[in-house]
Structures are given as C-alpha cells and as structure tokens.
Design an enzyme around this catalytic site. Structure first.
Site, PDB file in Angstrom:
ATOM      1  N   PHE A  16       0.719  -1.374  -0.316  1.00 27.41           N
ATOM      2  CA  PHE A  16       0.201  -0.136  -0.499  1.00 27.41           C
ATOM      3  C   PHE A  16       0.500   1.127  -0.100  1.00 27.41           C
ATOM      4  O   PHE A  16       1.578   1.590   0.815  1.00 27.41           O
ATOM      5  CB  PHE A  16      -0.611   0.160   0.633  1.00 27.41           C
ATOM      6  CG  PHE A  16      -1.243   1.748   1.098  1.00 27.41           C
ATOM      7  CD1 PHE A  16      -3.115   0.980   0.268  1.00 27.41           C
ATOM      8  CD2 PHE A  16      -1.427   3.048   1.123  1.00 27.41           C
ATOM      9  CE1 PHE A  16      -3.863   2.423  -0.231  1.00 27.41           C
ATOM     10  CE2 PHE A  16      -2.374   3.720   0.935  1.00 27.41           C
ATOM     11  CZ  PHE A  16      -3.676   3.623   0.807  1.00 27.41           C
ATOM     12  N   LYS A  33       2.962  12.252   6.990  1.00 21.79           N
ATOM     13  CA  LYS A  33       1.800  11.276   8.152  1.00 21.79           C
ATOM     14  C   LYS A  33       2.773  12.351   9.142  1.00 21.79           C
ATOM     15  O   LYS A  33       2.624  13.301   8.885  1.00 21.79           O
ATOM     16  CB  LYS A  33       1.434  10.755   8.578  1.00 21.79           C
ATOM     17  CG  LYS A  33       0.599   9.381   7.092  1.00 21.79           C
ATOM     18  CD  LYS A  33       0.403   8.321   8.111  1.00 21.79           C
ATOM     19  CE  LYS A  33       0.430   6.460   6.668  1.00 21.79           C
ATOM     20  NZ  LYS A  33      -1.628   7.303   6.096  1.00 21.79           N
ATOM     21  N   ASP A  70       9.538   2.926   2.010  1.00 22.99           N
ATOM     22  CA  ASP A  70       8.246   3.686   1.623  1.00 22.99           C
ATOM     23  C   ASP A  70       8.240   3.671   3.540  1.00 22.99           C
ATOM     24  O   ASP A  70       7.524   2.896   4.040  1.00 22.99           O
ATOM     25  CB  ASP A  70       7.186   2.732   1.698  1.00 22.99           C
ATOM     26  CG  ASP A  70       6.214   4.463   1.451  1.00 22.99           C
ATOM     27  OD1 ASP A  70       5.517   4.835   2.177  1.00 22.99           O
ATOM     28  OD2 ASP A  70       4.425   3.847   1.224  1.00 22.99           O
TER      29      ASP A  70
HETATM   30  C1  LIG Z   1       3.173   2.731   3.379  1.00 23.47           C
HETATM   31  C2  LIG Z   1       2.040   3.999   2.913  1.00 23.47           C
HETATM   32  N1  LIG Z   1       2.881   4.683   2.166  1.00 23.47           N
HETATM   33  C3  LIG Z   1       2.104   5.488   1.566  1.00 23.47           C
HETATM   34  C4  LIG Z   1       0.673   5.845   1.888  1.00 23.47           C
HETATM   35  C5  LIG Z   1      -0.263   7.476   1.756  1.00 23.47           C
HETATM   36  O1  LIG Z   1      -0.444   8.405   2.133  1.00 23.47           O
HETATM   37  P1  LIG Z   1      -1.912   9.624   2.043  1.00 23.47           P
HETATM   38  O2  LIG Z   1      -2.516   8.772   2.414  1.00 23.47           O
HETATM   39  O3  LIG Z   1      -0.914  11.030   2.877  1.00 23.47           O
HETATM   40  O4  LIG Z   1      -0.867  10.059   0.300  1.00 23.47           O
HETATM   41  C6  LIG Z   1       0.345   5.373   3.197  1.00 23.47           C
HETATM   42  C7  LIG Z   1      -1.222   5.636   3.660  1.00 23.47           C
HETATM   43  O5  LIG Z   1      -1.307   5.207   4.580  1.00 23.47           O
HETATM   44  C8  LIG Z   1       0.579   4.345   3.316  1.00 23.47           C
HETATM   45  O6  LIG Z   1       0.805   3.337   4.394  1.00 23.47           O
END
Ligand SMILES: Cc1ncc(COP(=O)(O)O)c(C=O)c1O
Length: 426
Positions: free
Chosen positions: A146, A274, A233
C-alpha cells in the site's frame, strides 16, 4: 443551516453521506476535539484513539508545541510557492536532512505524492546514472503493498477494489511476494533494467505484516550488488511508530538517531509523510543523497504547497517532539507490553488468533473469514466501550495509538480490548 451551528452525530454523518464522495467507509463516530491520546465526539463522549489518523498523530492530538509553531508561523507567512525563496524552507531542509542523515530533501504534501516523487527520481537516476535505455526502467514492488491511491500507485497494487475500472495502468513495475529474498534475487539476476526496489519495512495497511528479521538487510545488500536503489516507504512506519526513529533502523536505543545495528540499513531513497507534521498539516518528504537527488532539475517536479513555510515550521516542531519526549523508546516499551498482554489473552481465545507488530504498530487477527463483518462489529463495540480502532483488511484490526500514551493509559486500553473481545467469545 448555518455552517458553524453545532451538529449532532446523525446530522454530521448525513451531510457527509449526501454531499461527500463515498470514497471511505468510516465508523459512525463524529469527532470534534482531540488532546493527546484522547478524542471526543460531538456528543461529548471520550475515546482512546487507537488509529492516530493512520499513524499521522504519533505526537498526540493538538500537541501544544506543534500547534504553537503553526500559529506563530501562520501569523507571519504561510505560502510563497517555490517561485521565491522563503526564510523557513532552507532551515527546515537542513534540519530534516541532519535529522535523518541524508544530503537532500524534496518536500511534498501527502504520502502518495512523496511515493510518486521517489518513483520519478528513481527512474531518472536509472536513465542518467545507471545507463538503462530510456523507457525501459523497471521498479520492483511487493504483493500486498500500500503506497497510496494515485493512478501510478494503484497500477502496481494488487488490491482489486483499488484498481478495478481505473485502467489503463502505468507500466514499469514487477511484483514479487513480500518478505521473499529469493524472489527478489531472481528478478535482479534475470533483468538488467531494474532501477529500484520499493518496499514498506512493515506492511501496515495490508494488516501489519512484519517481515523476517533479515529481510530488509538482505534485500538492501542485493540492491547494492545490482546497483538498484532501495526505496523505503516509511510513510506509516516512520517517525518512532515501530519503536525506532525509522523501521529500517531496527532496535536501537538512541535518543536522536538510530545506532548502527545488525538490522540497520540506510535506504537510498527514504519516503516520509503523516507524522512528519504530527498530523497537524500535510507534510511529506523524500530524502536521498546528492548523487541521486541531483538528477532532478528545475521544472521537472514540484508542488505549489511543497516546502511552504507553514509546513516547514510545523514539521520542525513535530520532529523535535519525537526526540524531546523519547517517543521511539516509549513505543518500543509499550508495544512489548501490548503484545505480551494481548498475546496471553489470545492463547485461550476463540475469537482472536494472533497479535503481531512492532513498537506501537500492531494488529490482531480475528477468527473469521476475510469477508465477514466480525472485525467491523468488534470495532463498533470497541467504540461503544471507549476505544477507536478500525479493521484493515477483512478480519484484521490495527492498533496504533499516539506514541505519547503512558503505561497506565495503555493498561486501561488493553482491558477495554480484552473485555470487548470477551463479548465475542463463544
Ligand atoms: C506506506 C504508505 N505509503 C503511502 C501512503 C499514502 O499516504 P497519503 O494517504 O498521505 O497519500 C500511506 C497511507 O496510509 C501508507 O501507509
């Protein structure tokens, strides 16, 4: 109705239903205030927040230091765009690159944007530094990933619901199973066109899957051997959530940065979002060293809001709080207690089968089919009992409270969770 009129929960929900796109399925709780580990709904009911806005509010709701930084900066200057310099961005760039140990940062706003940014940097590096023929670069990703919801990102997701009817998809991605070093090695050995490996150190959204101890270090070594960029990530796992500043840092006990340990690796590209702002303002960041980041030239990437002075001031305060309050250490200590106590209960449970996680990013697996609504019903009951959590995938419930929680509060939450599970035992 006047926009500032006080709404009941039912009224607020019906407004969202009628006027908002139905792209989420929230629990029917309408929140109007937050402080530390607590949130309150519009009727005044108090809850423990066990989601922390998907790990954005690691520093706790409305942390005074972060809010003060927000207010102070908001009264001076909020947005200049990158058409001009501002007096906060450079200070922030120095601060965050020192903090995480990289040469440069590219500031963006959301997690998905930061992932997109990393993918673009990786591809450009592949063509200009590695020498892959233009348009042939491939990036390896993992099953169950994700990384957000943009068109390119869903192109390499295997969540059918996130993909269906959003094609045609972006090319250039190869999927391998998560936590599978051999699969990674096989792809790296059979293709000359691999530019990068994009991975979550723990797959949060998929259900808090913690890979085997050596996975990240072995994957990084393989990437180095094949001149492939290791892209971490840490949008969800970063900023102390898993008991260290970054999940790729393993189990260090440092106050500021993580010491080098066996499991410590430095990604070539680090993606954060975040909790970089403590959930106060959308701030994301991509960090890399010069050799990689310098492939980006004016006009090739950007955002009107990326790197604005308000974001810079908020992010510096939020990252200071992580160190000031030793949030990584607290997450590590409380996480152990959480897994021990919930694990002990689960040994004799018929409704829950497993607790797993790291630091204060944990999940329990509910003993029912993936398409059942048991996990949802348990979350509804948890809310009734004063604790907010949400199912991730099907029968898995994620537990991720703000990291400012203390042990007494955690023990109260563990009691709420166990007592709620008891209501579902047969
Ligand atoms: C691992 C990871 N990458 C990217 C994102 C995407 O972030 P955003 O919702 O701020 O676009 C999330 C969101 O939960 C995430 O958990």
């Amino acid at each position: 109705m006047h926009v500032l009129e006080k709404l009941s929960s039912a009224e607020a929900i019906s407004l969202e239903e009628k006027f908002g796109a139905h792209n989420y399925h929230p629990l029917p709780v309408v929140l109007s205030r937050g402080e530390g580990v607590y949130v309150w709904d519009v009727e005044g009911k108090k809850y423990y927040d066990f989601l922390s806005a998907y790990s954005a509010v690691n520093q706790g709701h409305c942390h005074p230091k972060i809010i003060n930084a927000l207010i102070e900066q908001a009264q001076k200057l909020t947005l200049t765009s990158r058409a001009f310099y501002n007096d906060k961005l450079g200070v922030y760039e120095k601060f965050i690159t020192d903090y995480f140990g990289f040469d440069k940062v590219l500031p963006m706003n959301t997690g998905a944007e930061a992932v997109e940014t990393a993918l673009k940097i990786c591809r450009k590096w592949a063509y200009e530094k590695k020498g892959i023929a233009e348009n042939f670069a491939q990036i390896i990703v993992c099953d169950g990933n994700f990384h957000g919801r943009t068109t390119t990102i869903i192109s390499f997701s295997n969540d059918a619901n996130a993909r269906k009817n959003f094609g045609p998809y972006t090319e250039g991605f190869i999927q391998i199973p998560y936590d599978d070093v051999e699969a990674l090695e096989k792809v790296l050995e059979t293709s000359k066109n691999i530019a990068g490996f994009l991975v979550e150190p723990i797959q949060g959204e998929a259900g808090v899957y913690v890979p085997s101890e050596e996975f990240l270090a072995k994957a990084k070594a393989l990437c180095e051997k094949h001149n492939v960029l290791f892209i971490a990530d840490e949008v969800q796992t970063g900023i102390a959530r898993t008991g260290s500043l970054l999940a790729v840092c393993g189990n260090c006990t440092c106050e500021n940065k993580c010491e080098k340990q066996a499991s410590y690796i430095t990604p070539d590209i680090l993606i954060l979002g975040k909790a970089v702002s403590g959930g106060v303002y959308p701030v994301s960041a991509v960090l890399a060293n010069d050799e990689i980041m310098n492939v980006i030239k004016p006009g090739q990437h950007g955002s009107t809001f990326g790197g604005n002075p308000l974001a810079a001031a908020v992010a510096m305060a939020a990252l200071e709080v992580v160190n000031d309050e030793k949030l990584a250490q607290n997450a590590r200590r409380l996480g152990k207690i959480f897994r021990e106590k919930i694990g002990a209960y689960i040994q004799n449970s018929t409704i829950a089968t497993l607790v797993r996680g790291k630091g204060l990013l944990n999940a329990i697996v509910i003993n029912d089919t993936e398409d059942s609504d048991t996990a949802w019903n348990i979350c509804m009951k948890l809310a009734e009992n004063g604790l907010l959590a949400k199912p991730t995938h099907g029968n898995i419930i994620r537990f991720a409270p703000p990291l400012v929680m203390n042990e007494t509060q955690l023990n109260e939450c563990i009691s709420i969770i166990i007592n709620t599970l008891k209501e579902f035992e047969n």
